[in-house]
Design an enzyme around this catalytic site. Sequence first.
Site, PDB file in Angstrom:
ATOM      1  N   ASP A 103       0.963  -1.123   0.041  1.00  0.00           N
ATOM      2  CA  ASP A 103      -0.157  -0.277   0.066  1.00  0.00           C
ATOM      3  C   ASP A 103       0.860   1.205   0.165  1.00  0.00           C
ATOM      4  OD1 ASP A 103       0.837   0.080   2.929  1.00  0.00           O
ATOM      5  OD2 ASP A 103      -0.757  -1.010   3.331  1.00  0.00           O
ATOM      6  N   HIS A 118       6.153  -7.739  -1.902  1.00  0.00           N
ATOM      7  CA  HIS A 118       5.437  -8.451  -2.659  1.00  0.00           C
ATOM      8  C   HIS A 118       4.674  -7.355  -3.586  1.00  0.00           C
ATOM      9  CE1 HIS A 118       4.093 -11.333   1.120  1.00  0.00           C
ATOM     10  NE2 HIS A 118       4.541 -12.020   0.105  1.00  0.00           N
TER      11      HIS A 118
END
Length: 248
Positions: A103, A118
């Site tokens: 995020d 990731h």
Amino acid sequence: MVIPESLLEALEKARSITVLTGAGVSAESGIKTFRDPDGLWSQFNPAELASVDGFMSNPELVWQWYQYRRQIINNAMPNAGHYAIAEMEKLFKNFVLVTQNVDRLHQRAGSSKVWELHGNIIDNHCFNCKRPYIGETNLPDKQLPKCPVCGGLIRPSVVWFGELLPFEALSAAEEAAYNCDVFLSVGTSAEVYPAANLPLIAKRSGAFVVEVNPNRTAISHYMDVCLRETSAVALPKLIEEYKKFISD
Ligand SMILES: [Zn+2]
């Protein structure tokens, strides 16, 4: 929650500190672990939305889902846990931050160097030739963005199920785990490999290992100290206590 003196001593003596963060750090910013159970997307299997096969069979659906998640993330704000980690970078020398989160809230809180295991949900690249894509993603009539170089479909730069982790980030994370004197595993369930291995690598290499998590995890029993609080509560408190400790 009491911060044990052993942890403060270990931090003071440490030549290098590594922090691994997971979904728990962003939970208090309103970003759910994987998808929101609000009905809109609950009919879909994560594997359909976050895998190469899912993208190949229904790229429109996958795009729609990622645009929806981006909206949630863009409206979310970093929380006290993110800010505390950004402050730790200034407080400690040789500080390495590794995250499983996509995020970018660490960066928005001020962390200058973040190894993203990731990938991230903000950037895009070409599915075909892998070139970064910086063009428009909200096209009319549900058109999908295409690579201006090769015409391939554009995809979000997240790591999907079944894909390898970015080599550079994983190598840096493993090296940081081997070399650190204190390792903090923050807001991660320690169930997703290879990230779950990092605290164990640190432990075997002689680091003082700390878990910050309101709940017990599969690796809790390896830890030297467990702070049973959310990162937004535990980390500001840890910094406050540490500053007092070193000024005494
Ligand atoms: Zn391309």
